[in-house]
Design a protein around this motif. Structure first.
Motif, PDB file in Angstrom:
ATOM      1  N   GLY A 173       0.767  -1.269   0.005  1.00  0.00           N
ATOM      2  CA  GLY A 173      -0.087  -0.197  -0.060  1.00  0.00           C
ATOM      3  C   GLY A 173       0.876   1.335  -0.069  1.00  0.00           C
ATOM      4  N   PHE A 174       2.094   1.187  -0.079  1.00  0.00           N
ATOM      5  CA  PHE A 174       2.970   2.333  -0.157  1.00  0.00           C
ATOM      6  C   PHE A 174       3.105   2.844  -1.375  1.00  0.00           C
ATOM      7  CE2 PHE A 174       4.979  -0.047   3.504  1.00  0.00           C
ATOM      8  CZ  PHE A 174       4.498   0.759   4.319  1.00  0.00           C
ATOM      9  N   THR A 175       2.926   4.371  -1.628  1.00  0.00           N
ATOM     10  CA  THR A 175       2.632   4.868  -3.014  1.00  0.00           C
ATOM     11  C   THR A 175       4.026   5.572  -3.498  1.00  0.00           C
ATOM     12  OG1 THR A 175       1.697   6.734  -1.923  1.00  0.00           O
ATOM     13  CG2 THR A 175       0.016   4.993  -2.781  1.00  0.00           C
ATOM     14  N   LYS A 176       4.727   5.992  -2.604  1.00  0.00           N
ATOM     15  CA  LYS A 176       5.967   6.867  -2.932  1.00  0.00           C
ATOM     16  C   LYS A 176       7.032   6.566  -1.990  1.00  0.00           C
ATOM     17  CE  LYS A 176       3.325  11.024  -3.924  1.00  0.00           C
ATOM     18  NZ  LYS A 176       3.445  11.167  -5.348  1.00  0.00           N
ATOM     19  N   LYS A 182      15.215  11.799  -4.939  1.00  0.00           N
ATOM     20  CA  LYS A 182      14.081  12.458  -5.948  1.00  0.00           C
ATOM     21  C   LYS A 182      12.932  11.380  -5.555  1.00  0.00           C
ATOM     22  CE  LYS A 182      12.657  13.136 -10.594  1.00  0.00           C
ATOM     23  NZ  LYS A 182      12.883  13.002 -11.954  1.00  0.00           N
ATOM     24  N   VAL A 183      11.827  12.299  -5.062  1.00  0.00           N
ATOM     25  CA  VAL A 183      10.565  11.705  -4.722  1.00  0.00           C
ATOM     26  C   VAL A 183       9.992  11.047  -5.839  1.00  0.00           C
ATOM     27  CG1 VAL A 183       8.243  11.455  -3.609  1.00  0.00           C
ATOM     28  CG2 VAL A 183      10.457  12.694  -2.404  1.00  0.00           C
ATOM     29  N   GLU A 184       9.701   9.523  -5.819  1.00  0.00           N
ATOM     30  CA  GLU A 184       8.959   8.961  -7.256  1.00  0.00           C
ATOM     31  C   GLU A 184       7.691   8.265  -6.830  1.00  0.00           C
ATOM     32  OE1 GLU A 184      11.600   7.167  -9.930  1.00  0.00           O
ATOM     33  OE2 GLU A 184      13.088   8.457  -9.727  1.00  0.00           O
ATOM     34  N   ASP A 185       6.969   8.040  -7.628  1.00  0.00           N
ATOM     35  CA  ASP A 185       5.676   7.281  -7.175  1.00  0.00           C
ATOM     36  C   ASP A 185       6.084   5.813  -7.593  1.00  0.00           C
ATOM     37  OD1 ASP A 185       3.861   9.260  -6.990  1.00  0.00           O
ATOM     38  OD2 ASP A 185       3.722   9.594  -8.979  1.00  0.00           O
ATOM     39  N   LEU A 186       5.819   4.641  -6.917  1.00  0.00           N
ATOM     40  CA  LEU A 186       6.055   3.429  -6.974  1.00  0.00           C
ATOM     41  C   LEU A 186       4.870   2.910  -7.935  1.00  0.00           C
ATOM     42  CD1 LEU A 186       6.480   2.372  -3.162  1.00  0.00           C
ATOM     43  CD2 LEU A 186       8.183   2.870  -5.096  1.00  0.00           C
ATOM     44  N   LEU A 187       5.562   2.717  -9.313  1.00  0.00           N
ATOM     45  CA  LEU A 187       4.753   2.072 -10.401  1.00  0.00           C
ATOM     46  C   LEU A 187       5.129   0.489 -10.600  1.00  0.00           C
ATOM     47  CD1 LEU A 187       5.640   4.941 -12.762  1.00  0.00           C
ATOM     48  CD2 LEU A 187       3.748   4.590 -11.483  1.00  0.00           C
ATOM     49  N   LYS A 188       3.950  -0.045 -11.538  1.00  0.00           N
ATOM     50  CA  LYS A 188       3.846  -1.427 -11.598  1.00  0.00           C
ATOM     51  C   LYS A 188       5.291  -1.716 -12.429  1.00  0.00           C
ATOM     52  CE  LYS A 188       1.151  -5.333 -13.295  1.00  0.00           C
ATOM     53  NZ  LYS A 188      -0.077  -5.738 -13.818  1.00  0.00           N
TER      54      LYS A 188
END
Length: 941
Positions: A173-176, A182-188
């Motif tokens: 459930g973590f997203t970033k 650099k802060v990035e979104d956690l992608l598939k």
């Protein structure tokens, strides 16, 4: 019962003796070397105590350790539990140190695990740690009104694509995440560059800090999760302040960099545990380093001309083909001189090449692709282990570990400090300095640390005090046990026993004064008295005059040695035994004495060591005169052995014999042209098994076997000389392989030797024993004493000459075939001397002896000095490391080291004749020699 009663003792040369020894007293057993002192103390009293201890074990336990024979004695009454403290049990494990043997290091580890302060290895700041509630409170108070990110450091400075890790976080459930700043979104199916170094901080929560129960509860929850994901460490990223980071941890942590240490435990500071040991040297503190100057002694040569010493001349073998391919890879050929090659090639040659090599095999197989691991690796892979051993001995040298620099520990362990010092710095202190530190360090600790450290420091102070009391103040805790002398090891065990505070124990010791300067003798005697006053009985086999005069009870064994000994010549208090006329009382009363020479010999040439600075030597220059008797003196630990045994001896060995011995550091040695050879006569055993004996060591056994080969019986049976050897198959007993005894390994006690049941200790089979010379078989000849053998072989000059030299050094009482395991250090040393005397003498030989008076009575010392003087009269030089005043007073030249031991030693305090040493007020040895020269040696303590 107030006495130990021994009746009918017949072990070895003891002649059915009976005596009484008072309990809870300090008893000295003295007498000539070989008179039966050790037979009485160790082979009778201690052996019976050992046997009785074994009988207390269960039948199940005894089946594993075998049975011990009862010593040849009718009865022993009044025997307490016995502890023997001998010289022969020196530890050879490189992991054993003075600190571990005395257990002081164990207490230090506990002190550092519980009362030390941790510092950051990056910034030097004090490490901090917080509880979860403290971290939450700090965030609320420090970042009030700020927008922050609460994050967990999950990857720090490591390569990898981390596809699975990032996917795992996404599923939770973590997203970033902050990836490489650099802060990035956690992608598939997200992944990173596997060849780059990454830092990943998982973003747990992003919020603005404000007052109110709801905000505070959210922070507490986020902190808990952040610490869980970060394994005890988390960070706060201040988004309103350019992303500034602040670290928090439940573990010890650097507040600036976030570096965290595990909570310290005693094993953190143990070099014998994988958790604390330096991973590079595995906690040994030293590593084998390639000595390039030995591998390539002449860089002007090419490889084809034999520039690489281990490989010698060019041969078209597989290793040379690999080296040829390595040369081609670096742009050289086999004819290029080494001096013209760059460092990259030399490094690849020694350490290995990362690039694959294209090696030409032959016209049929063509080229193959292979690798080159480096010369040391190639040598280690050779099937013949002797090649590998020779490589290690000749081309590698031991140096302090390049990672831990000899501290033996992981880097992290060295950043825990007490009073500003890490555990390695404390271990390198001499015992006297350690005691001073332990006395005062408590004053510098905080209240909490004081409570924790109090009892630990008390134990450290006690143990350090016991070591100082037995004259070992100069040792350091990190000194390896294998570098200690027999006397030092024995005194360490004595200090340990004093510290154990046992009562009603019988302690038996073998010359604890060995290696101890006269100044420290009183400390040793007082330590023995402490053991006695604690309610124990102490028996000491000793020759030292001061020790004899200090004893409560004296047993004088004699009258002479071997078959002429084994009787009680005098027994009682000092005044009682002085009423008798024995060798001991004659020397104590001055009726016999070692005469001071009327004129000292003068040297006409010297060997000079310049710039000696190994161990505690202070860059000194020392001139050693030749053609005379030179004594190297000084208090224990002053640098005598460092100068002679560890600097001069190995250096001369390399120069004279091209040996691979490594010496301590020095600048140069001059005057070597004045000697032809060097002979070292030390106390190392001449053999470690019962097979080794005086006959085999001196070479006389080969002549005796040849003599038996020429007998009519042997010729009739077709026996050659080898038939009479107990070291090869044929004539020996195969049950014990010619040893005469079988070894029983004891798990908790020293090995026990029992007589072979097949040959009854005779070593040979019945067919071999049937051959006789002058009515005696080979076993009966080996059972003769040297004195008897001299007469028995009087018509065989080649045999008699060798036997006569053993007789001349005062060892006529020992048997030809006596196992070397039963010989004392002094007896072993004199057999070595005899072996050298029997050889053809060339003159100009330098003899080096290390405490040759060990185990010798006053009369034995007189005989030894006669032998040394004979060597000098034949044009040789003798250098003796010695504490014995009788030897020092007759020396032609004395070099006195000091002024103290350890770091306070390593200088030449005085040099010259004994008369000149006396005039030097700084020389401690001179004060004792003055009394001897003036005939005023105190008769009592």
């Amino acid at each position: 019962m107030d006495k130990i009663t021994i009746e009918g003792a017949r072990v070895n040369n003891l002649k059915n003796i009976s005596l009484e020894i008072p309990r809870n007293k300090l008893t000295v057993i003295t007498g000539l070397s070989g008179s039966g002192k050790s037979s009485l103390a160790f082979d009778t009293i201690y052996a019976e105590g050992q046997r009785r201890y074994q009988e207390t074990l269960s039948a199940y336990s005894r089946q594993f350790i075998g049975t011990m024979e009862r010593p040849e004695v009718d009865k022993i009454d009044g025997l307490s539990p016995v502890i023997a403290i001998e010289q022969k049990t020196t530890i050879h494990n490189p992991r054993s140190t003075v600190g571990t043997v005395t257990e002081i290091y164990d207490f230090l580890r506990l002190l550092y695990a519980r009362a030390s302060t941790a510092y950051s290895k990056a910034t030097g700041e004090k490490m901090v740690k917080y509880s979860e509630s403290e971290i939450a409170d700090l965030i609320i108070s420090s970042f009030q009104g700020h927008r922050i990110s609460i994050a967990s450091p999950v990857v720090k400075g490591r390569k990898g694509h981390y596809r699975e890790l990032l996917a795992q976080f996404q599923k939770k459930g973590f997203t970033k995440a902050e990836i490489d700043g650099k802060v990035e979104d956690l992608l598939k199916d997200m992944q990173l560059d596997r060849y780059k170094v990454h830092n990943i901080n998982l973003i747990i929560d992003r919020l603005r800090v404000k007052e109110g129960d709801e905000s505070e509860q959210r922070i507490v929850s986020s902190v808990h999760e952040a610490l869980r994901q970060g394994k005890g460490t988390m960070m706060v990223i201040d988004d309103d302040n350019a992303g500034e980071k602040k670290y928090f941890s439940k573990n010890l942590m650097c507040p600036t960099t976030g570096i965290a240490y595990s909570e310290p435990a005693p094993f953190t500071f143990s070099f014998n545990s994988p958790a604390g040991a330096c991973p590079h040297c595995s906690g040994l503190g030293v590593e084998n380093v390639v000595n390039l100057s030995k591998i390539i002694p002449d860089p002007s040569l090419s490889i084809k001309q034999g520039a690489i010493e281990p490989l010698k001349q060019y041969k078209g073998n597989s290793v040379m083909k690999k080296i040829e391919a390595l040369l081609i890879l670096h742009g050289y050929d086999m004819n290029t001189p080494i001096a013209e090659m760059d460092e990259d090639f030399i490094s690849a040659l020694i350490n290995g090449e990362s690039e694959p090599l294209k090696v030409f095999q032959d016209s049929i197989n063509g080229y193959i692709i292979t690798s080159w691991e480096g010369l040391p690796e190639w040598m280690a892979e050779q099937s013949d282990l002797k090649i590998s051993d020779k490589w290690e001995e000749q081309f590698l040298e031991k140096r302090p570990c390049s990672v831990c620099h000899g501290t033996r520990l992981k880097e992290e362990a060295l950043y825990f400090k007490v009073d500003g010092k890490n555990i390695s710095e404390i271990s390198s202190m001499c015992i006297s300095d350690l005691k001073i530190w332990a006395d005062h360090v408590e004053e510098k600790l905080g209240e909490r640390e004081k409570i924790i450290a109090h009892d630990i420091l008390l134990e450290i102070r006690k143990r350090a005090g016991f070591l100082i009391d037995v004259g070992l103040s100069y040792l350091t805790l990190n000194r390896t046990s294998q570098s200690l002398s027999g006397g030092e090891s024995q005194r360490i065990r004595l200090a340990t026993q004093i510290g154990s505070r046992l009562i009603n124990v019988l302690y038996i010791m073998d010359e604890p004064s060995i290696g101890l300067h006269q100044r420290d003798n009183i400390k040793l005697i007082n330590s023995l008295r402490k053991l006695r006053d604690a309610g124990n009985s102490v028996i000491v086999v000793e020759h030292d005059e001061q020790m004899i005069r200090s004893a409560d009870w004296i047993v004088d064994v004699g009258p002479k040695a071997g078959r002429s000994g084994g009787e009680i010549c005098a027994i009682g208090k000092l005044d009682d035994i002085l009423k008798n006329s024995t060798y001991t009382t004659d020397y104590l009363l001055g009726r016999r004495k070692i005469e001071i020479p009327e004129k000292r010999r003068e040297a006409d040439s010297f060997i000079e060591i310049k710039g000696a600075r190994g161990n505690n030597l202070k860059n000194i220059d020392v001139k050693i005169p030749l053609g005379v008797l030179t004594c190297i003196t000084g208090v224990s630990g002053s640098g005598k052995s460092s100068l002679i045994s560890q600097t001069l001896r190995p250096a001369l060995s390399r120069m004279l014999y091209r040996s691979y011995d490594q010496s301590l550091e020095y600048d140069s040695i001059e005057g070597i042209e004045n000697i032809d050879k060097m002979i070292v006569v030390d106390q190392a055993p001449i053999g470690r098994t019962p097979r080794s004996n005086p006959a085999t060591y001196t070479g006389v056994f080969a002549d005796i076997r040849k003599l038996f080969e020429n007998t009519l019986d042997a010729k009739t049976r077709g026996y050659k000389a080898g038939r009479f050897s107990f070291n090869v198959k044929g004539g020996r007993c195969e049950t014990c392989k010619g040893a005469g005894v079988q070894t029983i390994e004891m798990n908790f006690l020293p090995d026990v030797y029992v007589t072979c049941p097949s040959c009854d200790g005779h070593r040979y089979n019945s067919d071999t024993l049937a051959v006789r010379y002058k009515g005696k078989n080979i076993d009966e000849v080996l059972d003769m004493t040297i004195n008897l053998a001299v007469d028995f072989f009087e018509h065989i000059p080649s045999i008699q000459q060798k036997l006569k030299t053993i007789q001349d050094v005062g060892l006529g009482y020992i048997k030809l075939g006596q196992p070397c395991t039963t010989l004392s250090g002094g007896e072993s040393q004199r057999i070595k001397l005899a072996s050298e005397l029997a050889k053809k003498d060339t003159g100009n030989t330098l003899y080096i002896l290390d405490e040759p008076t060990t185990g010798l009575h006053f009369e034995d010392i007189r005989v030894l000095l006669d032998v040394l003087n004979r060597l000098i009269e034949r044009g040789n030089s003798v250098v003796v490391i010695e504490h014995n005043l009788d030897v020092i007073k007759v020396a032609d030249w004395v070099i006195d080291m000091g002024p103290e031991g350890g770091n306070e030693g390593g200088k030449v305090i005085a040099e010259g004749t004994p008369e000149a040493i006396v005039k030097n007020s700084e020389s401690i040895t001179g004060k004792f020699i003055r009394e001897i020269l003036n005939g005023q040696l105190e008769q009592t303590l």
